[in-house]
Design a protein around this motif. Structure first.
Motif, PDB file in Angstrom:
ATOM      1  N   PRO A 177       0.812  -1.226   0.000  1.00 36.19           N
ATOM      2  CA  PRO A 177       0.000   0.000   0.000  1.00 36.19           C
ATOM      3  C   PRO A 177       0.839   1.268   0.000  1.00 36.19           C
ATOM      4  O   PRO A 177       0.370   2.327  -0.452  1.00 36.19           O
ATOM      5  CB  PRO A 177      -0.819  -0.132   1.293  1.00 36.19           C
ATOM      6  CG  PRO A 177      -0.899  -1.604   1.540  1.00 36.19           C
ATOM      7  CD  PRO A 177       0.417  -2.148   1.085  1.00 36.19           C
ATOM      8  N   GLN A 178       2.081   1.179   0.503  1.00 34.90           N
ATOM      9  CA  GLN A 178       2.943   2.363   0.534  1.00 34.90           C
ATOM     10  C   GLN A 178       3.704   2.557  -0.765  1.00 34.90           C
ATOM     11  O   GLN A 178       4.311   3.612  -0.979  1.00 34.90           O
ATOM     12  CB  GLN A 178       3.914   2.261   1.710  1.00 34.90           C
ATOM     13  CG  GLN A 178       3.223   2.371   3.071  1.00 34.90           C
ATOM     14  CD  GLN A 178       4.151   2.030   4.227  1.00 34.90           C
ATOM     15  OE1 GLN A 178       4.725   0.945   4.278  1.00 34.90           O
ATOM     16  NE2 GLN A 178       4.301   2.948   5.154  1.00 34.90           N
ATOM     17  N   GLY A 179       3.717   1.532  -1.624  1.00 32.37           N
ATOM     18  CA  GLY A 179       4.433   1.642  -2.880  1.00 32.37           C
ATOM     19  C   GLY A 179       5.214   0.375  -3.180  1.00 32.37           C
ATOM     20  O   GLY A 179       5.216  -0.578  -2.387  1.00 32.37           O
ATOM     21  N   PRO A 180       5.909   0.342  -4.307  1.00 35.47           N
ATOM     22  CA  PRO A 180       6.642  -0.864  -4.704  1.00 35.47           C
ATOM     23  C   PRO A 180       7.870  -1.106  -3.823  1.00 35.47           C
ATOM     24  O   PRO A 180       8.523  -0.177  -3.364  1.00 35.47           O
ATOM     25  CB  PRO A 180       7.058  -0.562  -6.146  1.00 35.47           C
ATOM     26  CG  PRO A 180       7.105   0.933  -6.216  1.00 35.47           C
ATOM     27  CD  PRO A 180       6.019   1.419  -5.313  1.00 35.47           C
ATOM     28  N   VAL A 181       8.151  -2.386  -3.604  1.00 33.41           N
ATOM     29  CA  VAL A 181       9.355  -2.815  -2.898  1.00 33.41           C
ATOM     30  C   VAL A 181      10.288  -3.426  -3.937  1.00 33.41           C
ATOM     31  O   VAL A 181       9.872  -4.283  -4.735  1.00 33.41           O
ATOM     32  CB  VAL A 181       9.030  -3.836  -1.791  1.00 33.41           C
ATOM     33  CG1 VAL A 181      10.310  -4.357  -1.155  1.00 33.41           C
ATOM     34  CG2 VAL A 181       8.126  -3.210  -0.746  1.00 33.41           C
ATOM     35  N   ARG A 182      11.541  -2.994  -3.938  1.00 35.23           N
ATOM     36  CA  ARG A 182      12.518  -3.492  -4.903  1.00 35.23           C
ATOM     37  C   ARG A 182      13.277  -4.666  -4.321  1.00 35.23           C
ATOM     38  O   ARG A 182      13.467  -4.788  -3.117  1.00 35.23           O
ATOM     39  CB  ARG A 182      13.501  -2.364  -5.265  1.00 35.23           C
ATOM     40  CG  ARG A 182      12.859  -1.030  -5.607  1.00 35.23           C
ATOM     41  CD  ARG A 182      12.133  -1.070  -6.921  1.00 35.23           C
ATOM     42  NE  ARG A 182      13.036  -1.327  -8.033  1.00 35.23           N
ATOM     43  CZ  ARG A 182      13.806  -0.393  -8.597  1.00 35.23           C
ATOM     44  NH1 ARG A 182      13.785   0.864  -8.144  1.00 35.23           N
ATOM     45  NH2 ARG A 182      14.573  -0.693  -9.609  1.00 35.23           N
ATOM     46  N   SER A 183      13.766  -5.522  -5.191  1.00 34.48           N
ATOM     47  CA  SER A 183      14.517  -6.699  -4.770  1.00 34.48           C
ATOM     48  C   SER A 183      15.879  -6.306  -4.192  1.00 34.48           C
ATOM     49  O   SER A 183      16.533  -5.367  -4.663  1.00 34.48           O
ATOM     50  CB  SER A 183      14.728  -7.644  -5.952  1.00 34.48           C
ATOM     51  OG  SER A 183      15.668  -8.655  -5.630  1.00 34.48           O
ATOM     52  N   VAL A 184      16.300  -7.047  -3.173  1.00 33.18           N
ATOM     53  CA  VAL A 184      17.598  -6.789  -2.547  1.00 33.18           C
ATOM     54  C   VAL A 184      18.731  -6.954  -3.549  1.00 33.18           C
ATOM     55  O   VAL A 184      19.814  -6.371  -3.376  1.00 33.18           O
ATOM     56  CB  VAL A 184      17.787  -7.713  -1.326  1.00 33.18           C
ATOM     57  CG1 VAL A 184      17.969  -9.169  -1.766  1.00 33.18           C
ATOM     58  CG2 VAL A 184      18.958  -7.273  -0.460  1.00 33.18           C
ATOM     59  N   SER A 185      18.508  -7.715  -4.589  1.00 34.21           N
ATOM     60  CA  SER A 185      19.547  -7.899  -5.603  1.00 34.21           C
ATOM     61  C   SER A 185      19.887  -6.602  -6.329  1.00 34.21           C
ATOM     62  O   SER A 185      20.941  -6.494  -6.969  1.00 34.21           O
ATOM     63  CB  SER A 185      19.110  -8.958  -6.620  1.00 34.21           C
ATOM     64  OG  SER A 185      17.957  -8.533  -7.330  1.00 34.21           O
ATOM     65  N   LEU A 186      18.998  -5.606  -6.220  1.00 31.53           N
ATOM     66  CA  LEU A 186      19.211  -4.326  -6.900  1.00 31.53           C
ATOM     67  C   LEU A 186      19.963  -3.313  -6.048  1.00 31.53           C
ATOM     68  O   LEU A 186      20.203  -2.183  -6.482  1.00 31.53           O
ATOM     69  CB  LEU A 186      17.862  -3.732  -7.314  1.00 31.53           C
ATOM     70  CG  LEU A 186      17.008  -4.588  -8.249  1.00 31.53           C
ATOM     71  CD1 LEU A 186      15.663  -3.910  -8.506  1.00 31.53           C
ATOM     72  CD2 LEU A 186      17.732  -4.846  -9.561  1.00 31.53           C
ATOM     73  N   LEU A 187      20.331  -3.703  -4.824  1.00 33.21           N
ATOM     74  CA  LEU A 187      20.972  -2.760  -3.901  1.00 33.21           C
ATOM     75  C   LEU A 187      22.199  -2.049  -4.485  1.00 33.21           C
ATOM     76  O   LEU A 187      22.348  -0.834  -4.279  1.00 33.21           O
ATOM     77  CB  LEU A 187      21.369  -3.473  -2.600  1.00 33.21           C
ATOM     78  CG  LEU A 187      20.352  -3.448  -1.464  1.00 33.21           C
ATOM     79  CD1 LEU A 187      20.873  -4.252  -0.270  1.00 33.21           C
ATOM     80  CD2 LEU A 187      20.032  -2.025  -1.043  1.00 33.21           C
ATOM     81  N   PRO A 188      23.094  -2.736  -5.183  1.00 34.48           N
ATOM     82  CA  PRO A 188      24.265  -2.017  -5.707  1.00 34.48           C
ATOM     83  C   PRO A 188      23.907  -0.811  -6.566  1.00 34.48           C
ATOM     84  O   PRO A 188      24.642   0.186  -6.595  1.00 34.48           O
ATOM     85  CB  PRO A 188      25.000  -3.092  -6.525  1.00 34.48           C
ATOM     86  CG  PRO A 188      24.626  -4.373  -5.863  1.00 34.48           C
ATOM     87  CD  PRO A 188      23.188  -4.181  -5.451  1.00 34.48           C
ATOM     88  N   GLY A 189      22.768  -0.881  -7.258  1.00 30.10           N
ATOM     89  CA  GLY A 189      22.350   0.256  -8.072  1.00 30.10           C
ATOM     90  C   GLY A 189      21.512   1.267  -7.333  1.00 30.10           C
ATOM     91  O   GLY A 189      21.288   2.373  -7.843  1.00 30.10           O
ATOM     92  N   LEU A 190      21.061   0.924  -6.117  1.00 26.61           N
ATOM     93  CA  LEU A 190      20.189   1.818  -5.352  1.00 26.61           C
ATOM     94  C   LEU A 190      20.943   2.645  -4.314  1.00 26.61           C
ATOM     95  O   LEU A 190      20.582   3.794  -4.053  1.00 26.61           O
ATOM     96  CB  LEU A 190      19.092   1.011  -4.654  1.00 26.61           C
ATOM     97  CG  LEU A 190      18.105   0.270  -5.565  1.00 26.61           C
ATOM     98  CD1 LEU A 190      17.166  -0.596  -4.736  1.00 26.61           C
ATOM     99  CD2 LEU A 190      17.307   1.261  -6.404  1.00 26.61           C
ATOM    100  N   VAL A 191      21.974   2.071  -3.714  1.00 25.58           N
ATOM    101  CA  VAL A 191      22.646   2.778  -2.615  1.00 25.58           C
ATOM    102  C   VAL A 191      23.329   4.074  -3.044  1.00 25.58           C
ATOM    103  O   VAL A 191      23.414   5.014  -2.223  1.00 25.58           O
ATOM    104  CB  VAL A 191      23.648   1.857  -1.875  1.00 25.58           C
ATOM    105  CG1 VAL A 191      22.937   0.701  -1.196  1.00 25.58           C
ATOM    106  CG2 VAL A 191      24.743   1.352  -2.809  1.00 25.58           C
ATOM    107  N   PRO A 192      23.820   4.212  -4.277  1.00 25.87           N
ATOM    108  CA  PRO A 192      24.501   5.472  -4.615  1.00 25.87           C
ATOM    109  C   PRO A 192      23.599   6.698  -4.570  1.00 25.87           C
ATOM    110  O   PRO A 192      24.100   7.833  -4.489  1.00 25.87           O
ATOM    111  CB  PRO A 192      25.020   5.230  -6.040  1.00 25.87           C
ATOM    112  CG  PRO A 192      25.116   3.748  -6.172  1.00 25.87           C
ATOM    113  CD  PRO A 192      23.962   3.225  -5.372  1.00 25.87           C
TER     114      PRO A 192
END
Length: 312
Positions: A177-192
């Motif tokens: 309900p708060q929005g989409p949750v991304r896969s932990v496998s995508l962390l390298p592209g999300l943390v920057p």
């Protein structure tokens, strides 16, 4: 022939717990004294509230009739490992959600304290040094929540007034309900892209050492890492290298090792705020925990499915 009621062990801290379901035989154990009854008769075990897995595990090998264990914490990694070695199936339940609001509140406190330089101001106060400085703000910052369960969801609600851009990460892609949750496998592209990273994820084989040197190196300069999950989710040595150089800041309610021993470099590392794993512990914690145990016992007595099942 007399039919024995199922034996239940409760923590001694629950000495005043009332309105327990009938049809069960209750005993209380503090984790230190002699066993209150024969462990071989116990079918439902609520361990003492302690971080010492040795205390919790002490009677387990002798609990040959054990059917269910109700942990008093959301994290059950060490207890799960002990139960996996038993030669029988046992249902393990955690206390997910009981302390979610309290832990989320501490996470927000750690974020605000770190960003607004409260540790530096307290040290200046100890020196009686009037040292006005400009610090950061949470307003409209990008926040990455790693582990969007009960705690992560509660934290996102607390962040709403600050207008933060929230990115949610979980085991796999899903919608909430708060929005989409991304896969932990995508962390390298999300943390920057994150100004603040908050770790709320359980400790599992997949998350142990998740924030290692490689992933931490991708976090943007000046970002804040907040950990309210388990210390071992972060590689401590790798984190120390990042904060010692002043590239990152950290606010930690959990550490690896824990408790943090005297002389450990995290105590004095620049830009690091440490609290002693107290996120769950407020006056509201015990009533909510007792309510969960009471519900679980009622389900157990009635032969119904238990809540918060982690594994069998």
């Amino acid at each position: 022939m007399t039919v024995r009621s199922p034996q239940v062990w409760l923590p001694a801290q629950f000495g005043r717990l009332a309105d327990l379901p009938p049809g069960l035989d209750y005993a209380r154990w503090d984790g230190r004294s002699a066993f209150p009854t024969d462990p071989a008769e116990v079918e439902f075990y609520v361990p003492p509230l302690t971080k010492d897995i040795g205390v919790i595990a002490r009677p387990l090998a002798r609990m040959t009739r054990l059917r269910a264990v109700q942990a008093l914490s959301a994290g059950t990694d060490e207890l799960r490992a002990v139960l996996d070695r038993l030669p029988r199936d046992v249902t393990l339940c955690n206390a997910k959600g009981v302390a979610a609001a309290d832990t989320a509140e501490l996470a927000l406190t750690l974020i605000l304290a770190s960003l607004r330089g409260i540790p530096e101001s307290l040290r200046a106060q100890d020196r009686e040094d009037w040292d006005p400085r400009t610090f950061s703000t949470l307003r409209e910052r990008s926040v990455l929540i790693v582990g969007h369960g009960a705690v992560g969801s509660a934290l996102e609600e607390l962040l709403t007034p600050f207008g933060c851009a929230v990115t949610r990460v979980g085991r796999a892609d899903r919608d909430t309900p708060q929005g989409p949750v991304r896969s932990v496998s995508l962390l390298p592209g999300l943390v920057p892209d994150a100004d603040v990273i908050v770790l709320c994820t359980p400790l599992t084989g997949a998350t142990r050492g998740l924030f290692d040197a490689a992933l931490l190196s991708r976090v943007k300069d000046g970002a804040l890492l907040v950990n309210v999950s388990r210390g071992a989710v972060v590689d401590t040595d790798a984190l120390l290298k990042e904060v010692d150089g002043g590239r990152l800041r950290a606010a930690l309610d959990v550490t690896d090792p824990e408790p943090l021993p005297p002389g450990h470099p995290l105590w004095t590392a620049p830009g690091v705020l440490v609290t002693p794993h107290v996120g769950a512990f407020t006056p509201d914690f015990w009533p909510r925990l007792e309510a969960l145990v009471r519900r679980q016992l009622a389900r157990f007595a009635a032969g119904r499915e238990l809540e918060n099942v982690v594994t069998r």
